[in-house]
Design a protein around this motif. Sequence first.
Motif, PDB file in Angstrom:
ATOM      1  N   ASP A 331       0.803  -1.224   0.000  1.00  0.00           N
ATOM      2  CA  ASP A 331       0.000   0.000   0.000  1.00  0.00           C
ATOM      3  C   ASP A 331       0.838   1.276   0.000  1.00  0.00           C
ATOM      4  N   THR A 332       2.150   1.167   0.135  1.00  0.00           N
ATOM      5  CA  THR A 332       3.000   2.359   0.214  1.00  0.00           C
ATOM      6  C   THR A 332       3.884   2.472  -1.020  1.00  0.00           C
ATOM      7  N   TRP A 333       3.617   3.505  -1.857  1.00  0.00           N
ATOM      8  CA  TRP A 333       4.345   3.745  -3.094  1.00  0.00           C
ATOM      9  C   TRP A 333       4.970   5.128  -3.151  1.00  0.00           C
ATOM     10  N   GLU A 334       4.566   6.035  -2.277  1.00  0.00           N
ATOM     11  CA  GLU A 334       5.143   7.371  -2.240  1.00  0.00           C
ATOM     12  C   GLU A 334       6.419   7.336  -1.404  1.00  0.00           C
ATOM     13  N   ALA A 335       7.545   7.704  -2.020  1.00  0.00           N
ATOM     14  CA  ALA A 335       8.822   7.643  -1.321  1.00  0.00           C
ATOM     15  C   ALA A 335       8.848   8.595  -0.138  1.00  0.00           C
ATOM     16  N   GLY A 336       9.421   8.143   0.963  1.00  0.00           N
ATOM     17  CA  GLY A 336       9.547   8.970   2.152  1.00  0.00           C
ATOM     18  C   GLY A 336      10.682   8.477   3.020  1.00  0.00           C
ATOM     19  N   ALA A 337      11.040   9.270   4.014  1.00  0.00           N
ATOM     20  CA  ALA A 337      12.175   8.931   4.882  1.00  0.00           C
ATOM     21  C   ALA A 337      11.930   7.652   5.662  1.00  0.00           C
ATOM     22  N   THR A 340      10.905   2.503   1.931  1.00  0.00           N
ATOM     23  CA  THR A 340      11.871   2.216   0.870  1.00  0.00           C
ATOM     24  C   THR A 340      11.218   2.248  -0.511  1.00  0.00           C
ATOM     25  N   ALA A 341      10.091   2.935  -0.637  1.00  0.00           N
ATOM     26  CA  ALA A 341       9.452   3.088  -1.943  1.00  0.00           C
ATOM     27  C   ALA A 341      10.259   4.055  -2.806  1.00  0.00           C
ATOM     28  N   GLY A 342      10.041   3.985  -4.120  1.00  0.00           N
ATOM     29  CA  GLY A 342      10.752   4.904  -5.000  1.00  0.00           C
ATOM     30  C   GLY A 342      10.374   4.677  -6.450  1.00  0.00           C
ATOM     31  N   SER A 343      11.032   5.407  -7.328  1.00  0.00           N
ATOM     32  CA  SER A 343      10.813   5.259  -8.772  1.00  0.00           C
ATOM     33  C   SER A 343      12.082   5.674  -9.509  1.00  0.00           C
ATOM     34  N   LEU A 344      12.187   5.247 -10.759  1.00  0.00           N
ATOM     35  CA  LEU A 344      13.386   5.518 -11.548  1.00  0.00           C
ATOM     36  C   LEU A 344      13.013   5.511 -13.029  1.00  0.00           C
ATOM     37  N   GLN A 345      13.453   6.528 -13.728  1.00  0.00           N
ATOM     38  CA  GLN A 345      13.218   6.596 -15.166  1.00  0.00           C
ATOM     39  C   GLN A 345      14.399   5.999 -15.916  1.00  0.00           C
ATOM     40  N   ILE A 346      14.114   5.169 -16.919  1.00  0.00           N
ATOM     41  CA  ILE A 346      15.156   4.641 -17.792  1.00  0.00           C
ATOM     42  C   ILE A 346      15.339   5.654 -18.923  1.00  0.00           C
ATOM     43  N   ARG A 347      16.291   6.529 -18.773  1.00  0.00           N
ATOM     44  CA  ARG A 347      16.420   7.677 -19.673  1.00  0.00           C
ATOM     45  C   ARG A 347      16.894   7.280 -21.067  1.00  0.00           C
TER      46      ARG A 347
END
Length: 628
Positions: A331-337, A340-347
């Motif tokens: 249920d936790t997808w918004e990164a915070g302190a 350990t949620a996060g996101s990354l773009q494959i540039r």
Amino acid sequence: MPFETDKSNGFKFDASDLLKTGVFPEAFDRRIPMWETVNGVQYTEFGMKRKAGRSIPLADFGTGLIRGITATRESIPVNGTLTPDKTAYAGSLTKLYRYRNLSETAIDVSAGKTYGLLADTSATTWTYGPDAGGQANNVDVWDGGDTVWDYGVNEAEAWSFATFGSFVMGAKGSTQAQIKKGHETFADFYKGKPSGFTISTPGINYAVGDTIVNMELEGTATNTNVDVTVTTVSGGEVTGIKVDSYGDYTTFTNSNVIDGGTATRPSGGSAGTGLKLTIQTPDCKFDGIKIFHKQGPHMLAFNFNRTKENLTVPSIEFPTTFAWCSADDLDTWEAGAANTAGSLQIREANTPIICVAQLGNGLAAYTENQMFIINYVGLPNIFGYRPALENNVGAVSPHSVVTVGRKNYGLSRDGFFVTDGASVKMIGRESGMNEFYRENIAFTSSSQLGIVVAYDNSKENEVVWAMPKSSLDIKQEIYYNYKTNQWGMRDSNRTAFLERGVFNYPISADGECKIYYEGTRPDLPPGTVVSAITKSHDFGDADRVKELSAMRVGKEGEGSPQISIAATSTINEAPDFSTGDSFIINNTFESFPLRTAGRYIHLKIESVDGNDWIITDMVVQGRFEGER
């Protein structure tokens, strides 16, 4: 020696090794070892065999196209007691269904919802329907799917399932993902909507089958429209529920408690009281996800649309980005302190992420013509990626790449390939299979590669792809034996596959909303013809006539295939098998006299009976006659 001659112009041709050389559908005749066209024949290290049939339907879900299957082990209520069981979930264009191994029941688990996956590339989202924009009823519908001016604007959609323990998550492209926790049915997976409930107060005097409707927010009279059915109890206290309706999410926030409502007992008598549920809601603001994939304690989402903070403007597309939930917290997808949620773009990606497959300890993310490796890197970044390969690699659909050991076997627009992440090999080039695929499937105007599905048929050491052929529907199955490097084909209408794992056999689905065990029984649907036809053989001398005198054949299995032989005068002449020798193989080893003669010899093996067979040996004898 495969081919021997004697001083009196006699010859003996041992075709036993050539029996298992696979099909070469678009190769130049001189490059074809034996077989030019096949339908339903496999080539193994032991010979050529009829491809096995599938079970009678495990489950008939009704009507519609199945576009995804997954399976998990669950503890299910049986007479009020939790019992371990194998469970399969299948997603159609409009519904989600469940099949349980113990009960052999098939039911709708969509919790009253109807989904709208796009069926094919001719579908349109430019519909101008009744009451749209304040217009009156019965207005014309623009396009309505009758024309193809917008062909290619839309893509066919499929379900991408991933399991997290007994939880199941399903992504389906342009609309909100789904999640099933411990309540038997699927919920919308989106910020503020309930993804599940925990029993905070079990109540008293409940019985299995009690229904509680119109549950209210604790301390208020606000009706949430949440309805549940009691599935397990202990001493009248509720220990398990099935959610029949997830209610009006606009009234919820995380950790709200709902209680009250109306409890009824179908069998009559007084119903229980006091059940309270705590609501679980995610912070995920993805209103469309293409792919889910589990990696360690994280669920990853690829190629998604994300709603802006105010939730009132159109969402933004992130086709080359992946995100992940906090460890062991779906249920936790918004990164915070604190997570350990996060996101990354494959540039470096030049097209959207189409497919994700396990590759060794990491994940391989495929665009149309690139591959990237995603690995767990630990705190603080959690995940990272690196470009791996370009050209001759890629994916055409979410289910077009298969993991076999530490390799991926896949299908790109250029053809079939295998890769270990460091190098890539086009496996369909030498046989002509890539050329066949490009000319008959990949670049035909009516083809929609987004519906291609594949799986590892590990029992037969083969990867199977099902795909459209000059059609908007699945028509062709192409399979590659990675142990012998041989190819085969057959007609097919499979719309989804699931490799064996939870279940002992692979599972497939068809266009009639049914699922089956693959390769579990010998019989095929009535009227199914299995056949294989050779190229035109000149036995090394096209100028001389060959008079065939005998054939010896070795066979295993209960099936009785028919062998037909024909002769032609030129290499391109179509053979007429009704004019040559023909015989049925009933015994393990048989010899047959022949009278066929001509410059080019053709052979056909076919069967329509319901039993398996494998041809292990074949020797042809004859003599050379006059030259032209």
